[in-house]
Design an enzyme around this catalytic site. Structure first.
Site, PDB file in Angstrom:
ATOM      1  N   SER A  46      -4.940 -32.942 -75.698  1.00 25.81           N
ATOM      2  CA  SER A  46      -5.194 -32.790 -77.132  1.00 25.81           C
ATOM      3  C   SER A  46      -3.903 -32.298 -77.771  1.00 25.81           C
ATOM      4  O   SER A  46      -3.642 -31.103 -77.833  1.00 25.81           O
ATOM      5  CB  SER A  46      -6.326 -31.781 -77.355  1.00 25.81           C
ATOM      6  OG  SER A  46      -6.477 -31.486 -78.726  1.00 25.81           O
ATOM      7  N   HIS A 159     -11.075 -32.554 -72.889  1.00 30.04           N
ATOM      8  CA  HIS A 159     -10.924 -32.003 -71.537  1.00 30.04           C
ATOM      9  C   HIS A 159     -12.090 -32.366 -70.627  1.00 30.04           C
ATOM     10  O   HIS A 159     -11.998 -32.220 -69.412  1.00 30.04           O
ATOM     11  CB  HIS A 159     -10.788 -30.476 -71.597  1.00 30.04           C
ATOM     12  CG  HIS A 159      -9.536 -30.022 -72.262  1.00 30.04           C
ATOM     13  ND1 HIS A 159      -9.305 -28.714 -72.599  1.00 30.04           N
ATOM     14  CD2 HIS A 159      -8.430 -30.697 -72.655  1.00 30.04           C
ATOM     15  CE1 HIS A 159      -8.125 -28.613 -73.180  1.00 30.04           C
ATOM     16  NE2 HIS A 159      -7.577 -29.808 -73.222  1.00 30.04           N
ATOM     17  N   GLN A 167     -13.749 -28.161 -77.797  1.00 29.72           N
ATOM     18  CA  GLN A 167     -12.977 -28.384 -76.580  1.00 29.72           C
ATOM     19  C   GLN A 167     -13.063 -27.244 -75.568  1.00 29.72           C
ATOM     20  O   GLN A 167     -13.019 -27.480 -74.358  1.00 29.72           O
ATOM     21  CB  GLN A 167     -11.516 -28.613 -76.958  1.00 29.72           C
ATOM     22  CG  GLN A 167     -10.637 -29.095 -75.840  1.00 29.72           C
ATOM     23  CD  GLN A 167      -9.376 -29.731 -76.374  1.00 29.72           C
ATOM     24  OE1 GLN A 167      -9.346 -30.911 -76.682  1.00 29.72           O
ATOM     25  NE2 GLN A 167      -8.331 -28.935 -76.502  1.00 29.72           N
ATOM     26  N   GLU A 168     -13.169 -26.005 -76.058  1.00 37.64           N
ATOM     27  CA  GLU A 168     -13.157 -24.873 -75.132  1.00 37.64           C
ATOM     28  C   GLU A 168     -14.116 -23.777 -75.595  1.00 37.64           C
ATOM     29  O   GLU A 168     -14.166 -23.441 -76.779  1.00 37.64           O
ATOM     30  CB  GLU A 168     -11.749 -24.266 -75.038  1.00 37.64           C
ATOM     31  CG  GLU A 168     -10.697 -25.218 -74.530  1.00 37.64           C
ATOM     32  CD  GLU A 168      -9.320 -24.561 -74.439  1.00 37.64           C
ATOM     33  OE1 GLU A 168      -9.257 -23.314 -74.408  1.00 37.64           O
ATOM     34  OE2 GLU A 168      -8.319 -25.293 -74.403  1.00 37.64           O
ATOM     35  N   GLU A 209      -9.496 -27.997 -67.227  1.00 39.41           N
ATOM     36  CA  GLU A 209      -9.033 -26.613 -67.179  1.00 39.41           C
ATOM     37  C   GLU A 209      -9.936 -25.716 -66.337  1.00 39.41           C
ATOM     38  O   GLU A 209      -9.874 -24.493 -66.435  1.00 39.41           O
ATOM     39  CB  GLU A 209      -8.868 -26.076 -68.599  1.00 39.41           C
ATOM     40  CG  GLU A 209      -7.800 -26.856 -69.359  1.00 39.41           C
ATOM     41  CD  GLU A 209      -7.520 -26.344 -70.752  1.00 39.41           C
ATOM     42  OE1 GLU A 209      -8.226 -25.402 -71.193  1.00 39.41           O
ATOM     43  OE2 GLU A 209      -6.614 -26.871 -71.400  1.00 39.41           O
ATOM     44  N   ASP A 246     -12.160 -22.937 -78.914  1.00 36.28           N
ATOM     45  CA  ASP A 246     -11.102 -23.838 -79.352  1.00 36.28           C
ATOM     46  C   ASP A 246     -11.814 -25.112 -79.798  1.00 36.28           C
ATOM     47  O   ASP A 246     -12.285 -25.901 -78.980  1.00 36.28           O
ATOM     48  CB  ASP A 246     -10.126 -24.135 -78.221  1.00 36.28           C
ATOM     49  CG  ASP A 246      -9.076 -25.188 -78.606  1.00 36.28           C
ATOM     50  OD1 ASP A 246      -9.070 -25.620 -79.777  1.00 36.28           O
ATOM     51  OD2 ASP A 246      -8.284 -25.585 -77.735  1.00 36.28           O
ATOM     52  N   GLU A 289      -9.865 -20.990 -82.324  1.00 33.43           N
ATOM     53  CA  GLU A 289      -8.600 -21.722 -82.324  1.00 33.43           C
ATOM     54  C   GLU A 289      -8.821 -23.120 -82.898  1.00 33.43           C
ATOM     55  O   GLU A 289      -9.864 -23.739 -82.649  1.00 33.43           O
ATOM     56  CB  GLU A 289      -8.078 -21.817 -80.888  1.00 33.43           C
ATOM     57  CG  GLU A 289      -6.818 -22.623 -80.706  1.00 33.43           C
ATOM     58  CD  GLU A 289      -6.499 -22.830 -79.236  1.00 33.43           C
ATOM     59  OE1 GLU A 289      -5.893 -23.859 -78.910  1.00 33.43           O
ATOM     60  OE2 GLU A 289      -6.859 -21.963 -78.408  1.00 33.43           O
ATOM     61  N   ASP A 316      -3.024 -23.703 -83.619  1.00 34.26           N
ATOM     62  CA  ASP A 316      -2.348 -24.367 -82.501  1.00 34.26           C
ATOM     63  C   ASP A 316      -1.688 -25.634 -83.034  1.00 34.26           C
ATOM     64  O   ASP A 316      -0.508 -25.645 -83.344  1.00 34.26           O
ATOM     65  CB  ASP A 316      -3.353 -24.669 -81.398  1.00 34.26           C
ATOM     66  CG  ASP A 316      -2.754 -25.489 -80.258  1.00 34.26           C
ATOM     67  OD1 ASP A 316      -1.517 -25.562 -80.161  1.00 34.26           O
ATOM     68  OD2 ASP A 316      -3.521 -26.083 -79.470  1.00 34.26           O
ATOM     69  N   LYS A 341       2.878 -22.510 -77.239  1.00 32.92           N
ATOM     70  CA  LYS A 341       3.048 -23.436 -76.116  1.00 32.92           C
ATOM     71  C   LYS A 341       4.509 -23.866 -76.091  1.00 32.92           C
ATOM     72  O   LYS A 341       4.969 -24.553 -77.009  1.00 32.92           O
ATOM     73  CB  LYS A 341       2.147 -24.661 -76.278  1.00 32.92           C
ATOM     74  CG  LYS A 341       0.655 -24.372 -76.218  1.00 32.92           C
ATOM     75  CD  LYS A 341      -0.136 -25.619 -76.569  1.00 32.92           C
ATOM     76  CE  LYS A 341      -1.645 -25.394 -76.415  1.00 32.92           C
ATOM     77  NZ  LYS A 341      -2.414 -26.543 -76.945  1.00 32.92           N
ATOM     78  N   HIS A 369      -1.317 -22.262 -71.609  1.00 32.25           N
ATOM     79  CA  HIS A 369      -1.084 -23.375 -70.685  1.00 32.25           C
ATOM     80  C   HIS A 369      -1.325 -24.693 -71.423  1.00 32.25           C
ATOM     81  O   HIS A 369      -1.592 -24.713 -72.623  1.00 32.25           O
ATOM     82  CB  HIS A 369      -2.046 -23.259 -69.498  1.00 32.25           C
ATOM     83  CG  HIS A 369      -3.496 -23.359 -69.897  1.00 32.25           C
ATOM     84  ND1 HIS A 369      -4.500 -23.674 -69.014  1.00 32.25           N
ATOM     85  CD2 HIS A 369      -4.126 -23.202 -71.102  1.00 32.25           C
ATOM     86  CE1 HIS A 369      -5.674 -23.695 -69.644  1.00 32.25           C
ATOM     87  NE2 HIS A 369      -5.462 -23.414 -70.905  1.00 32.25           N
ATOM     88  N   ARG A 370      -1.285 -25.806 -70.687  1.00 35.05           N
ATOM     89  CA  ARG A 370      -1.720 -27.102 -71.188  1.00 35.05           C
ATOM     90  C   ARG A 370      -2.761 -27.662 -70.218  1.00 35.05           C
ATOM     91  O   ARG A 370      -2.903 -27.193 -69.093  1.00 35.05           O
ATOM     92  CB  ARG A 370      -0.549 -28.091 -71.306  1.00 35.05           C
ATOM     93  CG  ARG A 370       0.577 -27.680 -72.227  1.00 35.05           C
ATOM     94  CD  ARG A 370       0.146 -27.309 -73.639  1.00 35.05           C
ATOM     95  NE  ARG A 370      -0.495 -28.370 -74.388  1.00 35.05           N
ATOM     96  CZ  ARG A 370       0.056 -29.060 -75.395  1.00 35.05           C
ATOM     97  NH1 ARG A 370       1.305 -28.817 -75.728  1.00 35.05           N
ATOM     98  NH2 ARG A 370      -0.619 -29.974 -76.064  1.00 35.05           N
ATOM     99  N   SER A 371      -3.474 -28.687 -70.661  1.00 34.68           N
ATOM    100  CA  SER A 371      -4.538 -29.227 -69.806  1.00 34.68           C
ATOM    101  C   SER A 371      -3.971 -29.925 -68.566  1.00 34.68           C
ATOM    102  O   SER A 371      -4.601 -29.925 -67.504  1.00 34.68           O
ATOM    103  CB  SER A 371      -5.437 -30.177 -70.593  1.00 34.68           C
ATOM    104  OG  SER A 371      -4.670 -31.173 -71.237  1.00 34.68           O
ATOM    105  N   LYS A 392      -3.896 -17.706 -72.328  1.00 36.30           N
ATOM    106  CA  LYS A 392      -4.900 -18.715 -71.986  1.00 36.30           C
ATOM    107  C   LYS A 392      -4.386 -19.512 -70.796  1.00 36.30           C
ATOM    108  O   LYS A 392      -3.318 -20.111 -70.877  1.00 36.30           O
ATOM    109  CB  LYS A 392      -5.102 -19.691 -73.153  1.00 36.30           C
ATOM    110  CG  LYS A 392      -6.024 -19.241 -74.236  1.00 36.30           C
ATOM    111  CD  LYS A 392      -6.117 -20.299 -75.333  1.00 36.30           C
ATOM    112  CE  LYS A 392      -6.522 -21.655 -74.802  1.00 36.30           C
ATOM    113  NZ  LYS A 392      -6.722 -22.649 -75.879  1.00 36.30           N
TER     114      LYS A 392
END
Length: 434
Positions: A46, A159, A167-168, A209, A246, A289, A316, A341, A369-371, A392
Site C-alpha cells: 500500500s 495485506h 488494512q491494520e 505482516e 491503519d 493512521e 502516512d 518510513k 516497517h513495510r509489508s 510498528k
C-alpha cells in the site's frame, strides 16, 4: 583510530528476496580498514503516490517484472564510484552526495532502494568502525527511550485480501512497565486471538505482516474480536492495552467517496469522519493512521479538530516522510502524528530530519516497517536513536517482523538501568493521556 581509515573503499549491492519472495536490494559497504556495514531495503504494498521511487526492472519474464538488478547495477557503478574515498564520519554529506548524484526530486533515476540501501549500509559501517551500536552512533548519549510497539494482529486491505476493509488492527501495550513486558503482553493477546478465532470457526491464516486474516463482515467485528482476545488473555482494554487502526484510506477512496465494500457503504469525507468519531466513542482507540486519503487536506484538518485531542491521527501516505509535505501538514494542522518510513524518502539523513521536525511541532512519531520486509533491523535502532516513542513492525509472528522486536529486546538489556519505556507518557500531545 585514524579517521582516514573510516573512508569508504568499496560499495557492492546484490539482489536478495524479501518476506513476500520478491526481489530487494541489499548493499554492503567496506571501509579501508576492513570494517563492513550491510543493509537491505523493504518494499510496501500500500504505497502512497508521494513516495520516493523504488526502481524495478520491469521485465515480466523475470520475477514478474519485480527484479531490482538495475538498482543493483546503479549501486555497483555510479554510486560506488561517487562514494569511494568519502568518510563515513559525515553521514549528511554522504546522503547529500547521493541526492545530487540522482538529480531527480523523487530519486527515480538511481532508485530510492539503491540510494537508501547505500545510506543505511554506510551508517552501519560507521557504527561498526567505532564499535558502538547503531542507535548510539545515530542518537548519541540521549538515545535510551524504547518505543511502544504497535502490533498489527488482524491484517486486512492490501495485506490480506478478503479480510477487512481497513488494512491494520493493532494492539498498543501502553500499560506495560518495560519493552520486554510489552512484548509478553502482546504475544499473549495474539495467541488468545487465535483461540477466539478458532472458537468462532474463523480463519487463522496470517497476512503479510503476521496478523490473522479472517473473513469478517465489518471493521467493528475485528475490533470486537480483539477486545475479546484482550479479556481472554487476562488483560483490560483501555488500561493494559489500547487499539489502533491503519485504514489505508487512499486505497478506499473512489470517485470522491470512501468505499467500505465489505460493509456495503460509500462515505463522503464528513461521513467518514463521523464513522471515526463513532469508533472513538465506542472502543479504546488510541490511534488512526491514514484515516483519510492522501490529498484530502481539508478532511484531515477537520478530523484533527474533531479527534486530535483524544487520539493520535497519523499521516502516512499524507506525508510520505517528505519534509515539504510535513511542513504543509504542520501549517494546516492536518494531524498530530506522523508515520516514518525511510524508504518513502530514500536517505537516513532525510528520515532523521523528518522525525526531528515533527517532534519540534509537538507531534508523536512512529517508526514503521513495510509489508514486504527483510531481516534488516535498522528501524529498531532508528526508533531508539530518535526517541521516537513508537514502532510498528507487525504481529508477534514471522521472523522478519520479530527481528525488529528482538533487536529492541537486546537494546533494552544493553541499556540496563538507563532504558526507559514511556507507557502513557508517550501520548504527551493528547489531553488526559499522561
Amino acid at each position: 583510530m585514524h579517521l582516514e581509515m573510516a573512508s569508504i573503499e568499496n560499495v557492492k549491492a546484490r539482489q536478495i528476496l524479501d518476506s513476500r519472495g520478491n526481489p530487494a536490494v541489499e548493499v554492503q559497504v567496506a571501509l579501508i580498514d576492513g570494517t563492513v556495514g550491510i543493509a537491505s531495503v523493504p518494499s510496501g504494498a500500500s504505497t502512497g503516490k508521494y513516495e520516493a521511487i523504488e526502481l524495478r526492472d520491469g521485465d515480466k519474464s523475470v520475477y514478474r517484472g519485480l527484479g531490482v538488478l538495475k538498482a543493483v547495477e546503479n549501486v555497483n557503478t555510479e554510486i560506488a564510484s561517487a562514494m569511494a574515498g568519502m568518510s563515513v564520519a559525515d553521514q549528511a554529506s554522504i546522503d547529500q552526495r547521493l541526492i545530487e548524484l540522482d538529480g531527480t526530486p523523487n530519486k527515480a533515476r538511481l532508485g530510492a532502494n539503491a540510494i537508501l540501501g547505500t545510506s543505511l549500509a554506510i551508517a552501519k559501517a560507521a557504527a561498526n568502525y567505532w564499535a558502538i551500536p547503531l542507535y548510539r552512533h545515530l542518537g548519541q548519549a540521549e538515545a535510551n527511550l524504547l518505543p511502544i510497539p504497535m502490533l498489527n494482529i488482524i491484517n486486512g486491505g492490501k495485506h490480506a485480501r478478503g479480510s477487512t476493509d481497513f488494512q491494520e488492527f493493532m494492539i498498543v501495550p501502553l500499560g506495560a512497565a518495560s519493552f520486554n513486558g510489552a512484548m509478553r503482553i502482546s504475544s499473549e493477546v495474539y495467541h488468545s486471538l487465535r483461540e477466539v478465532l478458532e472458537g468462532k470457526e474463523l480463519g487463522t491464516n496470517v497476512g503479510d505482516e503476521g496478523g490473522f486474516a479472517p473473513h469478517l463482515a465489518s471493521n467493528h467485528d475485528a475490533l470486537e474480536l480483539i477486545l475479546e482476545a484482550i479479556e481472554g488473555a487476562g488483560y483490560k482494554a483501555g488500561q493494559d492495552l489500547f487499539v489502533a487502526l491503519d485504514s489505508a484510506a487512499s486505497e478506499l477512496y473512489q470517485d470522491g467517496k470512501y468505499v467500505l465494500s465489505r460493509e456495503g457503504v460509500a462515505f463522503s469525507s464528513p461521513e467518514m469522519r463521523g464513522y471515526y468519531v463513532n469508533l472513538a466513542e465506542n472502543y479504546p482507540l488510541i490511534s488512526i493512521e491514514d484515516a483519510l486519503a492522501e490529498d484530502d487536506w481539508e478532511g484531515w484538518s477537520s478530523l484533527t479538530v474533531q479527534l486530535g485531542k483524544r487520539i493520535l491521527l497519523v499521516g502516512d501516505d499524507l506525508y510520505a516522510t517528505n519534509m515539504q509535505r510535513l511542513e504543509q501538514g504542520i501549517a494546516r494542522k492536518a494531524s498530530n502524528s506522523i508515520l516514518i518510513k525511510a524508504n518513502q524518502i530514500g536517505t537516513l539523513t532525510e528520515t532523521m530530519a523528518a522525525i526531528k521536525r515533527a517532534q519540534e511541532a509537538g507531534w508523536t512519531t512512529i517508526i514503521s516497517h513495510r509489508s514486504g520486509e527483510t531481516e534488516d533491523t535498522t528501524i529498531a535502532d532508528i526508533a531508539v536513536a530518535s526517541n521516537a516513542g513508537f514502532i510498528k513492525s507487525g504481529a508477534p509472528c514471522r521472523s522478519e517482523r520479530l527481528a525488529k522486536y528482538n533487536r529492541l529486546l537486546r537494546i533494552e538489556e544493553e541499556l540496563g538501568g538507563a532504558a526507559q519505556y514511556p507507557g502513557r507518557r508517550v501520548l504527551y500531545n493528547l489531553e488526559g493521556a499522561k
